[in-house]
Motif scaffolding. Structure first.
Motif, PDB file in Angstrom:
ATOM      1  N   TYR A  91     -11.375 -10.394  11.183  1.00 47.79           N
ATOM      2  CA  TYR A  91     -11.248 -11.529  10.242  1.00 47.79           C
ATOM      3  C   TYR A  91     -11.910 -11.208   8.903  1.00 47.79           C
ATOM      4  O   TYR A  91     -11.325 -11.450   7.842  1.00 47.79           O
ATOM      5  CB  TYR A  91     -11.869 -12.773  10.879  1.00 47.79           C
ATOM      6  CG  TYR A  91     -11.675 -14.068  10.107  1.00 47.79           C
ATOM      7  CD1 TYR A  91     -10.593 -14.236   9.235  1.00 47.79           C
ATOM      8  CD2 TYR A  91     -12.560 -15.131  10.275  1.00 47.79           C
ATOM      9  CE1 TYR A  91     -10.417 -15.436   8.550  1.00 47.79           C
ATOM     10  CE2 TYR A  91     -12.384 -16.334   9.602  1.00 47.79           C
ATOM     11  CZ  TYR A  91     -11.326 -16.476   8.738  1.00 47.79           C
ATOM     12  OH  TYR A  91     -11.159 -17.661   8.069  1.00 47.79           O
ATOM     13  N   ALA A  92     -13.114 -10.630   8.968  1.00 53.45           N
ATOM     14  CA  ALA A  92     -13.835 -10.328   7.727  1.00 53.45           C
ATOM     15  C   ALA A  92     -13.007  -9.404   6.834  1.00 53.45           C
ATOM     16  O   ALA A  92     -12.901  -9.621   5.621  1.00 53.45           O
ATOM     17  CB  ALA A  92     -15.184  -9.698   8.059  1.00 53.45           C
ATOM     18  N   GLU A  93     -12.351  -8.414   7.434  1.00 51.28           N
ATOM     19  CA  GLU A  93     -11.536  -7.475   6.647  1.00 51.28           C
ATOM     20  C   GLU A  93     -10.317  -8.180   6.053  1.00 51.28           C
ATOM     21  O   GLU A  93      -9.944  -7.949   4.911  1.00 51.28           O
ATOM     22  CB  GLU A  93     -11.050  -6.300   7.513  1.00 51.28           C
ATOM     23  CG  GLU A  93     -12.155  -5.368   8.013  1.00 51.28           C
ATOM     24  CD  GLU A  93     -12.922  -5.927   9.200  1.00 51.28           C
ATOM     25  OE1 GLU A  93     -12.279  -6.337  10.176  1.00 51.28           O
ATOM     26  OE2 GLU A  93     -14.175  -5.989   9.148  1.00 51.28           O
ATOM     27  N   LYS A  94      -9.717  -9.054   6.869  1.00 50.82           N
ATOM     28  CA  LYS A  94      -8.540  -9.806   6.378  1.00 50.82           C
ATOM     29  C   LYS A  94      -8.913 -10.682   5.194  1.00 50.82           C
ATOM     30  O   LYS A  94      -8.159 -10.816   4.227  1.00 50.82           O
ATOM     31  CB  LYS A  94      -7.977 -10.684   7.506  1.00 50.82           C
ATOM     32  CG  LYS A  94      -7.114  -9.918   8.491  1.00 50.82           C
ATOM     33  CD  LYS A  94      -5.793 -10.648   8.744  1.00 50.82           C
ATOM     34  CE  LYS A  94      -4.772  -9.744   9.413  1.00 50.82           C
ATOM     35  NZ  LYS A  94      -5.099  -9.465  10.831  1.00 50.82           N
ATOM     36  N   MET A  95     -10.102 -11.295   5.288  1.00 51.87           N
ATOM     37  CA  MET A  95     -10.568 -12.142   4.190  1.00 51.87           C
ATOM     38  C   MET A  95     -10.754 -11.303   2.925  1.00 51.87           C
ATOM     39  O   MET A  95     -10.363 -11.697   1.839  1.00 51.87           O
ATOM     40  CB  MET A  95     -11.930 -12.757   4.555  1.00 51.87           C
ATOM     41  CG  MET A  95     -11.891 -13.838   5.598  1.00 51.87           C
ATOM     42  SD  MET A  95     -11.167 -15.353   4.975  1.00 51.87           S
ATOM     43  CE  MET A  95     -12.268 -15.715   3.620  1.00 51.87           C
ATOM     44  N   GLU A  96     -11.351 -10.140   3.139  1.00 49.04           N
ATOM     45  CA  GLU A  96     -11.618  -9.236   2.022  1.00 49.04           C
ATOM     46  C   GLU A  96     -10.306  -8.855   1.335  1.00 49.04           C
ATOM     47  O   GLU A  96     -10.179  -8.897   0.107  1.00 49.04           O
ATOM     48  CB  GLU A  96     -12.331  -7.984   2.576  1.00 49.04           C
ATOM     49  CG  GLU A  96     -13.153  -7.239   1.565  1.00 49.04           C
ATOM     50  CD  GLU A  96     -13.994  -8.172   0.693  1.00 49.04           C
ATOM     51  OE1 GLU A  96     -13.750  -8.147  -0.530  1.00 49.04           O
ATOM     52  OE2 GLU A  96     -14.844  -8.926   1.208  1.00 49.04           O
ATOM     53  N   ARG A  97      -9.316  -8.500   2.138  1.00 48.10           N
ATOM     54  CA  ARG A  97      -8.014  -8.115   1.593  1.00 48.10           C
ATOM     55  C   ARG A  97      -7.365  -9.303   0.873  1.00 48.10           C
ATOM     56  O   ARG A  97      -6.800  -9.153  -0.209  1.00 48.10           O
ATOM     57  CB  ARG A  97      -7.099  -7.614   2.718  1.00 48.10           C
ATOM     58  CG  ARG A  97      -6.119  -6.548   2.242  1.00 48.10           C
ATOM     59  CD  ARG A  97      -5.275  -6.005   3.407  1.00 48.10           C
ATOM     60  NE  ARG A  97      -6.091  -5.709   4.583  1.00 48.10           N
ATOM     61  CZ  ARG A  97      -5.670  -5.866   5.842  1.00 48.10           C
ATOM     62  NH1 ARG A  97      -4.444  -6.318   6.092  1.00 48.10           N
ATOM     63  NH2 ARG A  97      -6.445  -5.568   6.857  1.00 48.10           N
ATOM     64  N   GLY A  98      -7.490 -10.477   1.474  1.00 48.08           N
ATOM     65  CA  GLY A  98      -6.926 -11.675   0.858  1.00 48.08           C
ATOM     66  C   GLY A  98      -7.518 -11.920  -0.524  1.00 48.08           C
ATOM     67  O   GLY A  98      -6.815 -12.241  -1.478  1.00 48.08           O
ATOM     68  N   ARG A  99      -8.834 -11.718  -0.619  1.00 47.31           N
ATOM     69  CA  ARG A  99      -9.512 -11.899  -1.897  1.00 47.31           C
ATOM     70  C   ARG A  99      -9.016 -10.889  -2.921  1.00 47.31           C
ATOM     71  O   ARG A  99      -8.755 -11.221  -4.070  1.00 47.31           O
ATOM     72  CB  ARG A  99     -11.024 -11.718  -1.735  1.00 47.31           C
ATOM     73  CG  ARG A  99     -11.678 -12.908  -1.084  1.00 47.31           C
ATOM     74  CD  ARG A  99     -13.198 -12.823  -1.179  1.00 47.31           C
ATOM     75  NE  ARG A  99     -13.751 -13.781  -0.251  1.00 47.31           N
ATOM     76  CZ  ARG A  99     -14.355 -13.467   0.884  1.00 47.31           C
ATOM     77  NH1 ARG A  99     -14.522 -12.207   1.229  1.00 47.31           N
ATOM     78  NH2 ARG A  99     -14.800 -14.412   1.682  1.00 47.31           N
ATOM     79  N   ALA A 100      -8.877  -9.641  -2.470  1.00 45.51           N
ATOM     80  CA  ALA A 100      -8.466  -8.576  -3.388  1.00 45.51           C
ATOM     81  C   ALA A 100      -7.037  -8.820  -3.893  1.00 45.51           C
ATOM     82  O   ALA A 100      -6.754  -8.673  -5.080  1.00 45.51           O
ATOM     83  CB  ALA A 100      -8.557  -7.231  -2.679  1.00 45.51           C
ATOM     84  N   VAL A 101      -6.158  -9.209  -2.997  1.00 47.64           N
ATOM     85  CA  VAL A 101      -4.751  -9.380  -3.360  1.00 47.64           C
ATOM     86  C   VAL A 101      -4.547 -10.607  -4.251  1.00 47.64           C
ATOM     87  O   VAL A 101      -3.796 -10.565  -5.223  1.00 47.64           O
ATOM     88  CB  VAL A 101      -3.873  -9.511  -2.088  1.00 47.64           C
ATOM     89  CG1 VAL A 101      -2.444  -9.872  -2.438  1.00 47.64           C
ATOM     90  CG2 VAL A 101      -3.897  -8.212  -1.299  1.00 47.64           C
ATOM     91  N   SER A 102      -5.223 -11.706  -3.920  1.00 54.18           N
ATOM     92  CA  SER A 102      -4.930 -12.967  -4.613  1.00 54.18           C
ATOM     93  C   SER A 102      -5.883 -13.269  -5.760  1.00 54.18           C
ATOM     94  O   SER A 102      -5.574 -14.066  -6.638  1.00 54.18           O
ATOM     95  CB  SER A 102      -4.991 -14.126  -3.614  1.00 54.18           C
ATOM     96  OG  SER A 102      -6.322 -14.309  -3.174  1.00 54.18           O
ATOM     97  N   GLY A 103      -7.060 -12.661  -5.733  1.00 56.19           N
ATOM     98  CA  GLY A 103      -8.077 -13.009  -6.730  1.00 56.19           C
ATOM     99  C   GLY A 103      -8.731 -14.351  -6.433  1.00 56.19           C
ATOM    100  O   GLY A 103      -9.520 -14.858  -7.229  1.00 56.19           O
ATOM    101  N   GLU A 104      -8.412 -14.949  -5.296  1.00 54.30           N
ATOM    102  CA  GLU A 104      -9.008 -16.233  -4.917  1.00 54.30           C
ATOM    103  C   GLU A 104      -9.975 -16.020  -3.765  1.00 54.30           C
ATOM    104  O   GLU A 104      -9.901 -15.009  -3.071  1.00 54.30           O
ATOM    105  CB  GLU A 104      -7.915 -17.214  -4.464  1.00 54.30           C
ATOM    106  CG  GLU A 104      -6.917 -17.587  -5.534  1.00 54.30           C
ATOM    107  CD  GLU A 104      -7.538 -18.292  -6.721  1.00 54.30           C
ATOM    108  OE1 GLU A 104      -8.478 -19.070  -6.520  1.00 54.30           O
ATOM    109  OE2 GLU A 104      -7.090 -18.044  -7.851  1.00 54.30           O
TER     110      GLU A 104
END
Lengths: 284, 260
Positions: A91-104
């Motif tokens: 989950y932590a990695e998915k969150m990290e990727r989500g942040r990187a991709v979306s900027g949110e």
């Protein structure tokens, strides 16, 4: 109209933060009609294919720029942060990727804004952040927005884009459906107007809660909207589904959407509806 | 027991279905049918009966007791008309100040073309919002599988009880494993990660209490469940409807975990 084209022309930096890169003559191919258009031409057209009208998915901040009066958007509840309540693997990695991709930092952006001077509380789900999935933070932010709107007598305009409840927070994600629906109900009991705008994709637990609870339900053209995923339905029923299954047009036909509104008419449509409800809450 | 073993127990075909509890707990029953809009869904049964001396509305998701029944009620997967029927009976209960007792046992709301055409999502959404504001007590007992939104559609209650081996999950562990790890065979691991057991639910505040299972002595088990329900309803009898709705709202309002 507070010209969106002007906005796009104005600041490249602002735009790049919003996810559109207007490298002037670089071309992009429309996934729907396969025609080539310059990125600039598509961006100018609010990320709608000028040839066939295909609506590209857009990030929450891009939508803010395309829709609200300039500088009117004031973000709320940005301080509510995700924890990993189940210590779910990956989950932590998915969150990290989500942040990187979306900027949110999470799957929804909340705040207050004005549409041609009509004030409203808004939430915009971020399809690029873990497919806008709903965990505790998404639920809490939207719930607080409805409470804020109730307190301040504001209508709520909500843009949905979500794969549904977020698996990685287990049952807590599921419970957000009930929690947010409760706040929608309270806001409504006190005369608050709630307009939902369904965008591609709106599925699962978000469809089965606040997406379907608007007093008025608008949709962008061709958006996929449904409860169970198309593949799951096909596997369960072993039947080939019609092409337009779970499209906005399918929902309109079956009575679950009020109006399909193309992106470049959204601003005037929302303004009109907000105004006709008495501009409740001119206190913004 | 590990989470996956509990899930297997919850899905056991020999396990009593909603109808068995309803028949044991309530006397002088009248089963009511139909959503008044489209059809009667056999996967959602409901009606009026007496719990001891208290008239109540009972609603249950029924999996069916034999193959014929199971096919008829789609193995306990309700259609939109099932949720609308449940809501109709709940609004009726509110009108006549009857408490509502729900029994949840489903792998999920039915997935099908017709279910989507008739607004499966809208039907569940409406239940969530309307149940939250219902001015009469609602108690939900998860007697087997609490499968995602389809289970939540009858679980917006003042109190939720979980049977010892009942589970409640945002997605089936099989579905979770196949989406995340592209292998449904990892369902046992997914079940563990998802935290789906009755203990988990009480810890998260999703359920109030756990009810011990004793299917070998089913009537005795139902007798003690009945006593518990009667006690709960007596506790609610002097609470005004608005307060019941507000308590229910607050119960859900605090769910979730985040940092500020």
């Amino acid at each position: 109209m507070n010209n969106i084209v002007g906005l796009f022309r104005k600041s490249r930096n602002v735009l790049e933060k919003g996810g559109i890169t207007p490298v002037v003559e670089e071309k992009m191919r429309c996934p729907s009609c396969k025609s080539y258009e310059t990125k600039r031409a598509v961006a100018k057209n609010k990320m709608v294919c000028p040839n066939c009208g295909h609506h590209y998915r857009i990030g929450a901040r891009t939508r803010v720029k395309a829709l609200f009066d300039r500088d009117s958007f004031q973000e709320l509840f940005a301080n509510i942060a995700t924890v990993d309540p189940l210590e779910f693997p990956g989950y932590a990695e998915k969150m990290e990727r989500g942040r990187a991709v979306s900027g949110e930092t999470e799957g929804v952006l909340c705040g207050t804004a004005a549409i041609r001077r009509q004030p409203c509380a808004v939430f915009i789900m971020e399809p690029q952040f873990m497919m806008g999935s709903m965990g505790s933070v998404v639920g809490e932010k939207i719930a607080r927005l409805f409470e804020y709107a109730e307190e301040n007598q504001l209508p709520v305009v909500g843009f949905t884009a979500s794969g549904g409840a977020r698996m990685q927070e287990g049952i807590l994600s599921l419970m957000q459906m009930a929690k947010v629906s409760g706040t929608v109900g309270k806001h409504g009991e006190n005369g608050g107007l709630y307009i939902t705008v369904l965008t591609d994709p709106t599925t699962g637990g978000v469809t089965a809660s606040f997406a379907m609870l608007g007093d008025i339900i608008l949709s962008e053209p061709k958006a996929t909207i449904g409860f169970a995923g198309r593949r799951v339905v096909e596997q369960t029923t072993k039947k080939k589904l019609p092409e337009d299954f779970q499209s906005a047009e399918f929902l309109l036909q079956h009575g679950f959407v009020d109006v399909i509104v193309p992106r470049n008419e959204m601003r005037q449509t929302l303004e009109r509806l907000l105004r006709q409800h008495g501009g409740k809450g001119a206190m913004l | 027991m590990r989470a996956y073993e509990r899930l297997q127990a919850a899905r056991d075909a020999e396990r009593p279905t909603a109808r068995a509890y309803i028949e044991r707990l309530f006397s002088e029953r009248t089963e009511l049918h139909g959503d008044r809009k489209y059809a009667d869904d056999p996967a959602v049964i409901g009606g009026i009966g007496l719990l001891g001396e208290i008239p109540v509305t009972f609603i249950g998701i029924e999996r069916g007791r034999n193959l014929e029944e199971r096919i008829q009620c789609r193995f306990g997967c309700p259609m939109p008309e099932g949720y609308r029927k449940a809501l109709r009976l709940m609004k009726q209960a509110e009108k006549f100040s009857r408490p509502v007792i729900c029994f949840v046992d489903t792998s999920g709301a039915f997935c099908g073309e017709d279910a989507e055409e008739r607004g499966q999502g809208q039907a569940i959404a409406d239940n969530l919002m309307q149940m939250m504001a219902l001015k009469t007590p609602i108690i939900t007992i998860v007697i087997g599988e609490g499968g995602s939104g389809g289970a939540l559609g009858l679980s917006v209650a003042n109190r939720v009880y979980m049977l010892e081996n009942a589970v409640f999950s945002v997605i089936s562990p099989e579905g979770c494993a196949s989406i995340l790890w592209e292998d449904a065979k990892l369902a046992a691991d997914a079940a563990e990660c998802l935290h789906i057991t009755a203990e988990d639910m009480t810890e998260f505040g999703v359920a109030e209490d756990m009810i011990p299972e004793d299917f070998a002595h089913f009537s005795r088990m139902c007798e003690s469940l009945k006593e518990r329900l009667v006690l709960d309803l007596k506790g609610y009898s002097r609470t005004p409807g608005e307060k019941l709705a507000e308590e229910r709202y607050q119960r859900f309002r605090k769910l979730g975990r985040w940092a500020e």
